[in-house]
Design an enzyme around this catalytic site. Structure first.
Site, PDB file in Angstrom:
ATOM      1  N   CYS A 119      18.046  -8.357 -18.622  1.00 23.14           N
ATOM      2  CA  CYS A 119      16.822  -9.158 -18.586  1.00 23.14           C
ATOM      3  C   CYS A 119      15.648  -8.236 -18.835  1.00 23.14           C
ATOM      4  O   CYS A 119      15.760  -7.022 -18.682  1.00 23.14           O
ATOM      5  CB  CYS A 119      16.671  -9.847 -17.231  1.00 23.14           C
ATOM      6  SG  CYS A 119      15.417 -11.151 -17.249  1.00 23.14           S
ATOM      7  N   CYS A 129      10.465 -12.821 -18.249  1.00 27.87           N
ATOM      8  CA  CYS A 129      11.788 -12.473 -18.783  1.00 27.87           C
ATOM      9  C   CYS A 129      11.825 -12.504 -20.305  1.00 27.87           C
ATOM     10  O   CYS A 129      12.889 -12.361 -20.908  1.00 27.87           O
ATOM     11  CB  CYS A 129      12.836 -13.436 -18.223  1.00 27.87           C
ATOM     12  SG  CYS A 129      12.852 -13.506 -16.422  1.00 27.87           S
ATOM     13  N   LYS A 195      20.929 -21.278 -13.490  1.00 29.54           N
ATOM     14  CA  LYS A 195      19.961 -20.484 -12.731  1.00 29.54           C
ATOM     15  C   LYS A 195      18.687 -21.293 -12.561  1.00 29.54           C
ATOM     16  O   LYS A 195      18.082 -21.731 -13.536  1.00 29.54           O
ATOM     17  CB  LYS A 195      19.671 -19.164 -13.453  1.00 29.54           C
ATOM     18  CG  LYS A 195      18.569 -18.356 -12.785  1.00 29.54           C
ATOM     19  CD  LYS A 195      18.500 -16.946 -13.307  1.00 29.54           C
ATOM     20  CE  LYS A 195      17.324 -16.210 -12.680  1.00 29.54           C
ATOM     21  NZ  LYS A 195      17.241 -14.825 -13.104  1.00 29.54           N
ATOM     22  N   ARG A 205      12.164  -9.724  -6.114  1.00 36.25           N
ATOM     23  CA  ARG A 205      11.011  -9.327  -6.924  1.00 36.25           C
ATOM     24  C   ARG A 205      10.242  -8.188  -6.251  1.00 36.25           C
ATOM     25  O   ARG A 205       9.607  -7.390  -6.927  1.00 36.25           O
ATOM     26  CB  ARG A 205      10.139 -10.545  -7.222  1.00 36.25           C
ATOM     27  CG  ARG A 205      10.897 -11.511  -8.141  1.00 36.25           C
ATOM     28  CD  ARG A 205      10.174 -12.805  -8.408  1.00 36.25           C
ATOM     29  NE  ARG A 205      11.042 -13.726  -9.144  1.00 36.25           N
ATOM     30  CZ  ARG A 205      10.758 -14.998  -9.390  1.00 36.25           C
ATOM     31  NH1 ARG A 205       9.613 -15.491  -8.967  1.00 36.25           N
ATOM     32  NH2 ARG A 205      11.608 -15.759 -10.063  1.00 36.25           N
ATOM     33  N   ARG A 217       8.303 -19.031 -13.575  1.00 29.77           N
ATOM     34  CA  ARG A 217       9.424 -19.048 -14.515  1.00 29.77           C
ATOM     35  C   ARG A 217       9.938 -20.464 -14.806  1.00 29.77           C
ATOM     36  O   ARG A 217      11.046 -20.656 -15.273  1.00 29.77           O
ATOM     37  CB  ARG A 217      10.582 -18.215 -13.966  1.00 29.77           C
ATOM     38  CG  ARG A 217      10.240 -16.770 -13.622  1.00 29.77           C
ATOM     39  CD  ARG A 217      11.459 -15.888 -13.758  1.00 29.77           C
ATOM     40  NE  ARG A 217      11.394 -14.637 -13.038  1.00 29.77           N
ATOM     41  CZ  ARG A 217      10.550 -13.632 -13.305  1.00 29.77           C
ATOM     42  NH1 ARG A 217       9.667 -13.744 -14.281  1.00 29.77           N
ATOM     43  NH2 ARG A 217      10.598 -12.526 -12.588  1.00 29.77           N
ATOM     44  N   GLU A 234      23.731 -26.778 -19.665  1.00 33.70           N
ATOM     45  CA  GLU A 234      23.430 -25.342 -19.780  1.00 33.70           C
ATOM     46  C   GLU A 234      24.726 -24.541 -19.834  1.00 33.70           C
ATOM     47  O   GLU A 234      24.899 -23.639 -20.653  1.00 33.70           O
ATOM     48  CB  GLU A 234      22.657 -24.858 -18.544  1.00 33.70           C
ATOM     49  CG  GLU A 234      21.166 -25.027 -18.572  1.00 33.70           C
ATOM     50  CD  GLU A 234      20.474 -24.012 -19.472  1.00 33.70           C
ATOM     51  OE1 GLU A 234      21.133 -23.110 -20.030  1.00 33.70           O
ATOM     52  OE2 GLU A 234      19.243 -24.130 -19.621  1.00 33.70           O
ATOM     53  N   LYS A 249      23.305 -19.832  -9.369  1.00 35.74           N
ATOM     54  CA  LYS A 249      22.289 -19.051  -8.645  1.00 35.74           C
ATOM     55  C   LYS A 249      21.038 -19.866  -8.423  1.00 35.74           C
ATOM     56  O   LYS A 249      20.558 -20.456  -9.383  1.00 35.74           O
ATOM     57  CB  LYS A 249      21.974 -17.816  -9.501  1.00 35.74           C
ATOM     58  CG  LYS A 249      20.862 -16.965  -8.984  1.00 35.74           C
ATOM     59  CD  LYS A 249      20.578 -15.852  -9.956  1.00 35.74           C
ATOM     60  CE  LYS A 249      19.362 -15.115  -9.437  1.00 35.74           C
ATOM     61  NZ  LYS A 249      18.681 -14.402 -10.437  1.00 35.74           N
TER      62      LYS A 249
HETATM   63  C1  PBG Z   1      16.145 -11.098 -13.346  1.00 33.94           C
HETATM   64  C2  PBG Z   1      16.851 -11.458 -12.085  1.00 33.94           C
HETATM   65  C3  PBG Z   1      16.334 -12.038 -10.926  1.00 33.94           C
HETATM   66  C4  PBG Z   1      17.367 -12.097 -10.008  1.00 33.94           C
HETATM   67  C5  PBG Z   1      18.489 -11.569 -10.635  1.00 33.94           C
HETATM   68  N1  PBG Z   1      18.147 -11.194 -11.920  1.00 33.94           N
HETATM   69  C6  PBG Z   1      14.957 -12.430 -10.575  1.00 33.94           C
HETATM   70  C7  PBG Z   1      14.308 -13.597 -11.210  1.00 33.94           C
HETATM   71  O1  PBG Z   1      14.877 -14.326 -12.020  1.00 33.94           O
HETATM   72  O2  PBG Z   1      13.126 -13.739 -10.909  1.00 33.94           O
HETATM   73  C8  PBG Z   1      17.249 -12.608  -8.597  1.00 33.94           C
HETATM   74  C9  PBG Z   1      18.262 -12.088  -7.660  1.00 33.94           C
HETATM   75  C10 PBG Z   1      17.994 -12.265  -6.214  1.00 33.94           C
HETATM   76  O3  PBG Z   1      17.041 -12.947  -5.775  1.00 33.94           O
HETATM   77  O4  PBG Z   1      18.778 -11.704  -5.451  1.00 33.94           O
HETATM   78  N2  PBG Z   1      15.738 -12.160 -14.129  1.00 33.94           N
END
Ligand code: PBG
Length: 326
Positions: A119, A129, A195, A205, A217, A234, A249
């Site tokens: 990412c 992202c 996601k 973050r 996002r 998706e 997630k």
């Molecule tokens: C990167 C990413 C994120 C997470 C995993 N990869 C953050 C986001 O999308 O803002 C979150 C993982 C977590 O909260 O443990 N895009």
């Protein structure tokens, strides 16, 4: 007619209860996340994630060893670069922090499963992202080029699995093609397919310094209230494009999605037990309000029961240790 103790016969003692268990958690299915930061002699605690640290390369192998020594065979690496820019160059730099980390771990652990989060948000100064226009729009197709460069550089460094977490459309296919063209046909794609734009990522973050500097996002990650069908759509696209593994997630508030993807697809399902879920448990445990071990094991068992084959969790080392105690 029926005796009163019909179902209770299954619960009479611990060995009978163990005998009839369907959902078991084991160390082999755990994936342990590690944050790697540029610099030397850094072991930086993350306030909102007690027990989780950012490690500089010179301390990385100690942390990997802590996981390996309790039977964990898989890790996922997140990079925290010293410098960020508008196009996230650090994500695909040959000497980037994650590429260096992968090389370091690979050299010491030839068989460890190394997953690389793919990412841009950890590497962009705006924290998004993807590539952002002057008007603040996140460009889909222009971002794909950078993601494919990132994926190929991670594969070249020695990653077994590339895990795109950006939620741009078409990224799985683009990454698959790029990996194949570069000769990395054996490197798999673990797609963050379902996601959601979630408040549960807050502590991550902090850990990755990746909070968006403006906006949110929601134009690329899924709406938590969207239909289950959108998650299926998706996931179907990702599978058609070549996803080998499917991530759901966050995990706790999305167990229905885990169950549904497990029923609808043949790919292994990964539950991503995210940072906010971890932080809630740690905070309550630190206050003495809950029994941490029992709560965490119950959560892990719930993921397996919901249909997860694998669990990506910051609790992984504790879970693996507790499993050894039983
Ligand atoms: C990167 C990413 C994120 C997470 C995993 N990869 C953050 C986001 O999308 O803002 C979150 C993982 C977590 O909260 O443990 N895009």
């Amino acid at each position: 007619m029926f005796p009163q103790t019909r179902m209770r016969r299954f619960r009479r003692n611990e060995n009978i209860r163990k005998l009839v268990r369907e959902s078991r958690v084991h160390a082999e299915q755990l994936i342990y996340p590690i944050f790697v930061v540029e610099g030397e002699d850094q072991i930086n605690p993350i306030n909102s994630m007690p027990g989780i640290y950012q490690y500089s390369l010179d301390h990385l192998l100690e942390e990997v060893e802590r996981a390996v020594s309790v039977g964990i065979n898989s890790i996922i690496l997140f990079g925290v670069p010293a410098e960020k820019d508008a196009v996230g160059s650090g994500a695909y730099a040959e000497q980037g922090i994650v590429q260096e980390a992968i090389r370091e771990v690979r050299a010491a652990y030839p068989d460890l499963v190394i997953i690389a989060d793919c990412c841009l948000c950890e590497y962009t100064d705006h924290g998004h992202c993807g590539i952002v226009t002057a008007e603040g729009e996140i460009l889909n197709d222009a971002t794909l080029n950078l993601l494919t460069k990132t994926a190929v550089s991670q594969a070249a460094a020695g990653a077994d699995i590339i895990a795109p977490s950006d939620m741009m459309d078409g990224r799985v296919g683009a990454i698959r093609n790029a990996l194949d063209e570069a000769g990395y046909t054996q490197v798999a794609v673990m797609a963050y397919s379902a996601k959601y734009a979630s408040a549960f990522y807050g502590p991550f973050r902090d850990a990755a310094g990746s909070a968006p500097q403006f906006g949110d996002r929601k134009t690329y990650q899924m709406d938590p209230a969207c239909s289950v069908r959108q998650a299926m759509a998706e996931t179907e696209l990702d599978v058609e494009e070549g996803a080998d593994y499917i991530i759901v997630k966050p995990a706790l508030a999305y167990m229905d999605i885990m169950t549904r993807t497990r029923e609808a697809f043949y790919q292994p399902i990964v539950a991503y037990n995210v940072s906010g879920e971890y932080a809630m448990v740690k905070a309550a445990a630190a206050n003495g309000w809950i029994d941490e071990k029992r709560i965490v094991m119950e959560i892990m068992t719930g993921f397996v029961r919901a249909g997860a084959d694998m669990i990506l969790t910051y609790h992984a080392i504790d879970v693996a240790k507790w499993l050894q105690e039983n």
